[in-house]
Design an enzyme around this catalytic site. Structure first.
Site, PDB file in Angstrom:
ATOM      1  N   GLY A   1      -1.320   8.353  -6.997  1.00 52.96           N
ATOM      2  CA  GLY A   1      -0.922   7.856  -5.669  1.00 52.96           C
ATOM      3  C   GLY A   1      -2.068   7.149  -4.974  1.00 52.96           C
TER       4      GLY A   1
ATOM      5  N   ARG B   1      -2.596   3.377  -1.959  1.00 49.15           N
ATOM      6  CA  ARG B   1      -2.901   3.234  -0.524  1.00 49.15           C
ATOM      7  C   ARG B   1      -3.306   4.592   0.041  1.00 49.15           C
ATOM      8  NH1 ARG B   1       2.217   4.288   2.471  1.00 49.15           N
ATOM      9  NH2 ARG B   1       3.827   4.636   0.927  1.00 49.15           N
TER      10      ARG B   1
ATOM     11  N   VAL C   1       4.558  10.345 -11.097  1.00 51.13           N
ATOM     12  CA  VAL C   1       3.979  11.641 -11.500  1.00 51.13           C
ATOM     13  C   VAL C   1       5.035  12.715 -11.753  1.00 51.13           C
ATOM     14  CG1 VAL C   1       1.742  11.265 -10.380  1.00 51.13           C
ATOM     15  CG2 VAL C   1       3.582  12.398  -9.098  1.00 51.13           C
TER      16      VAL C   1
ATOM     17  N   ASN D   1      -3.184  13.534  -6.063  1.00 52.80           N
ATOM     18  CA  ASN D   1      -3.052  13.146  -4.664  1.00 52.80           C
ATOM     19  C   ASN D   1      -1.641  12.661  -4.308  1.00 52.80           C
ATOM     20  OD1 ASN D   1      -4.104  11.762  -1.984  1.00 52.80           O
ATOM     21  ND2 ASN D   1      -3.082  10.159  -3.161  1.00 52.80           N
TER      22      ASN D   1
ATOM     23  N   TYR E   1       8.260  20.270   2.576  1.00 47.05           N
ATOM     24  CA  TYR E   1       6.888  19.762   2.404  1.00 47.05           C
ATOM     25  C   TYR E   1       5.897  20.935   2.409  1.00 47.05           C
ATOM     26  CZ  TYR E   1       2.576  17.135   3.361  1.00 47.05           C
ATOM     27  OH  TYR E   1       1.302  16.607   3.297  1.00 47.05           O
TER      28      TYR E   1
ATOM     29  N   ALA F   1       6.392  24.092   1.810  1.00 47.69           N
ATOM     30  CA  ALA F   1       6.557  24.949   0.623  1.00 47.69           C
ATOM     31  C   ALA F   1       5.933  24.292  -0.604  1.00 47.69           C
ATOM     32  CB  ALA F   1       8.046  25.225   0.389  1.00 47.69           C
TER      33      ALA F   1
ATOM     34  N   LYS G   1       3.415  22.267  -0.653  1.00 46.23           N
ATOM     35  CA  LYS G   1       1.950  22.285  -0.537  1.00 46.23           C
ATOM     36  C   LYS G   1       1.388  23.711  -0.675  1.00 46.23           C
ATOM     37  CE  LYS G   1       1.240  17.877  -0.113  1.00 46.23           C
ATOM     38  NZ  LYS G   1       0.472  17.141  -1.130  1.00 46.23           N
TER      39      LYS G   1
HETATM   40  P1  NAP Z   1       0.715   7.751   1.666  1.00 45.65           P
HETATM   41  O1  NAP Z   1      -0.037   6.843   2.571  1.00 45.65           O
HETATM   42  O2  NAP Z   1       2.191   7.876   1.831  1.00 45.65           O
HETATM   43  O3  NAP Z   1       0.364   7.380   0.147  1.00 45.65           O
HETATM   44  C1  NAP Z   1       0.913   8.119  -0.915  1.00 45.65           C
HETATM   45  C2  NAP Z   1       0.825   7.297  -2.180  1.00 45.65           C
HETATM   46  O4  NAP Z   1       1.439   8.051  -3.239  1.00 45.65           O
HETATM   47  C3  NAP Z   1       1.618   5.980  -2.069  1.00 45.65           C
HETATM   48  O5  NAP Z   1       0.880   4.926  -2.619  1.00 45.65           O
HETATM   49  C4  NAP Z   1       2.874   6.278  -2.869  1.00 45.65           C
HETATM   50  O6  NAP Z   1       3.462   5.134  -3.475  1.00 45.65           O
HETATM   51  C5  NAP Z   1       2.331   7.196  -3.945  1.00 45.65           C
HETATM   52  N1  NAP Z   1       3.399   7.946  -4.571  1.00 45.65           N
HETATM   53  C6  NAP Z   1       4.509   8.476  -3.993  1.00 45.65           C
HETATM   54  N2  NAP Z   1       5.277   9.055  -4.913  1.00 45.65           N
HETATM   55  C7  NAP Z   1       4.660   8.891  -6.114  1.00 45.65           C
HETATM   56  C8  NAP Z   1       4.973   9.263  -7.438  1.00 45.65           C
HETATM   57  N3  NAP Z   1       6.098   9.904  -7.723  1.00 45.65           N
HETATM   58  N4  NAP Z   1       4.094   8.949  -8.429  1.00 45.65           N
HETATM   59  C9  NAP Z   1       2.953   8.265  -8.162  1.00 45.65           C
HETATM   60  N5  NAP Z   1       2.619   7.874  -6.910  1.00 45.65           N
HETATM   61  C10 NAP Z   1       3.469   8.179  -5.901  1.00 45.65           C
HETATM   62  O7  NAP Z   1       0.159   9.247   1.782  1.00 45.65           O
HETATM   63  P2  NAP Z   1      -1.283   9.787   2.247  1.00 45.65           P
HETATM   64  O8  NAP Z   1      -1.236  10.047   3.690  1.00 45.65           O
HETATM   65  O9  NAP Z   1      -2.356   8.925   1.684  1.00 45.65           O
HETATM   66  O10 NAP Z   1      -1.261  11.205   1.510  1.00 45.65           O
HETATM   67  C11 NAP Z   1      -1.886  11.424   0.265  1.00 45.65           C
HETATM   68  C12 NAP Z   1      -1.819  12.914  -0.060  1.00 45.65           C
HETATM   69  O11 NAP Z   1      -2.423  13.658   0.996  1.00 45.65           O
HETATM   70  C13 NAP Z   1      -0.390  13.446  -0.188  1.00 45.65           C
HETATM   71  O12 NAP Z   1      -0.332  14.415  -1.214  1.00 45.65           O
HETATM   72  C14 NAP Z   1      -0.148  14.101   1.157  1.00 45.65           C
HETATM   73  O13 NAP Z   1       0.828  15.097   1.129  1.00 45.65           O
HETATM   74  C15 NAP Z   1      -1.531  14.647   1.467  1.00 45.65           C
HETATM   75  N6  NAP Z   1      -1.763  14.879   2.889  1.00 45.65           N
HETATM   76  C16 NAP Z   1      -1.636  13.856   3.779  1.00 45.65           C
HETATM   77  C17 NAP Z   1      -1.856  14.124   5.121  1.00 45.65           C
HETATM   78  C18 NAP Z   1      -1.728  13.041   6.153  1.00 45.65           C
HETATM   79  O14 NAP Z   1      -1.733  13.382   7.353  1.00 45.65           O
HETATM   80  N7  NAP Z   1      -1.652  11.773   5.806  1.00 45.65           N
HETATM   81  C19 NAP Z   1      -2.188  15.420   5.555  1.00 45.65           C
HETATM   82  C20 NAP Z   1      -2.307  16.426   4.600  1.00 45.65           C
HETATM   83  C21 NAP Z   1      -2.096  16.148   3.265  1.00 45.65           C
HETATM   84  P3  NAP Z   1       4.422   4.150  -2.590  1.00 45.65           P
HETATM   85  O15 NAP Z   1       3.486   3.164  -1.979  1.00 45.65           O
HETATM   86  O16 NAP Z   1       5.353   3.539  -3.579  1.00 45.65           O
HETATM   87  O17 NAP Z   1       5.122   5.005  -1.606  1.00 45.65           O
END
Ligand code: NAP
Length: 248
Positions: A12, A15, A63, A89, A155, A157, A159
């Site tokens: 992932g 971005r 994934v 990620n 979500y 659950a 995590k």
């Molecule tokens: P994001 O901006 O939505 O980016 C997630 C990336 O993962 C996107 O590029 C997405 O592709 C890709 N993705 C989604 N499903 C996928 C799959 N099945 N296989 C491969 N790639 C996939 O999210 P983020 O904020 O950077 O979050 C990254 C991680 O941190 C996640 O696990 C999230 O739960 C965790 N997290 C985030 C926050 C927050 O506040 N942002 C807080 C705590 C934890 P697309 O571009 O096609 O959608």
């Protein structure tokens, strides 16, 4: 450079936090595989890294699909002959009540956020076991510890599952000197956090002792540390990166 000649895979990474992690690992000398379902985005990240005279390749795979994950790992081994670091990620988030949640909402969340971590870990660990070294870093969330207030229970659950999986896998792989850890970020300013309304964002920030959302760099710094030999004696841990919102 802490990670010179290491081969790292970040899922992932097209971005958001994943992209920032990939850039940070490359800055420390790692050769980075940029995985994403969106190939265009991952190619852009790989070329950004290559422009800085570091090695990177983009690979498209979902994934949650075991065949695509196996093919991805086969390709990495063909190209680099080893995998030293896996950062699980890739993830999705939904803000939905249990009352309105469908079975499909539940299954999709578990497939990407939890099964994806299992599939990618399983696919790389056989190579890490052979080389008797490796670092697996799973991106969980504050919601996986506290239940989360603005995110769906599916979500939270998923995590929480990532944290428990991290501990079990850490025990299983410790004899092979493979460290498995998690990072639990609070809200970070990415596209994912844009799903919150302005009022929800203000409420969260008001509750954070350090008074701001995380930058993706705050999370990447924790990942670089856990990926480095400075974290050789840390396994099964969950590192909070939440500005003090939850202290436990
Ligand atoms: P994001 O901006 O939505 O980016 C997630 C990336 O993962 C996107 O590029 C997405 O592709 C890709 N993705 C989604 N499903 C996928 C799959 N099945 N296989 C491969 N790639 C996939 O999210 P983020 O904020 O950077 O979050 C990254 C991680 O941190 C996640 O696990 C999230 O739960 C965790 N997290 C985030 C926050 C927050 O506040 N942002 C807080 C705590 C934890 P697309 O571009 O096609 O959608």
């Amino acid at each position: 450079m802490k990670l010179k000649n290491k081969v790292a895979v970040v899922t992932g990474a097209g971005r958001g936090i994943g992209k920032t992690i990939a850039l940070a690992l490359a800055k420390e000398g790692a050769k980075v595989v940029i995985n994403d379902v969106n190939f265009e985005l991952s190619q852009m990240v790989a070329s950004e890294i290559k422009k800085k005279n570091r090695e990177a390749i983009a690979l498209q795979s979902d994934v949650s699909n075991s065949i695509e994950v196996t093919n991805m790992v086969d390709e990495i081994i063909k190209k680099f002959k080893k995998i030293d670091i896996l950062v699980n990620n890739a993830g999705i988030m939904q803000s939905i009540s249990v009352e309105k949640m469908t079975e499909e909402n539940w299954d999709k969340m578990m497939a990407i956020n939890l099964k994806g971590v299992f599939l990618c870990s399983k696919a790389v660990m056989k190579y890490m076991k052979k080389q008797k070294s490796g670092k697996i870093i799973n991106i969980s969330s504050l919601a996986g510890k506290s239940g989360g207030i603005m995110v769906g229970a599916n979500y939270s659950a998923s995590k929480a599952g990532v944290i428990a999986f991290t501990k079990s896998l850490a025990r299983e792989l410790a004899p092979y000197k493979i460290n498995v850890n998690a990072v639990a970020p609070g809200t970070a300013d990415t596209d994912m956090a844009k799903l919150f309304s302005a009022e929800q964002r203000r409420k969260i920030i008001d509750a954070i002792p350090l008074g701001r959302f995380a930058n993706p760099e705050d999370i990447a710094n924790a990942v670089v540390f856990l990926a480095s030999n400075r974290a050789d004696y840390i396994t099964g841990a969950t590192l909070d990166v939440n500005g003090g919102l939850l202290m436990d």
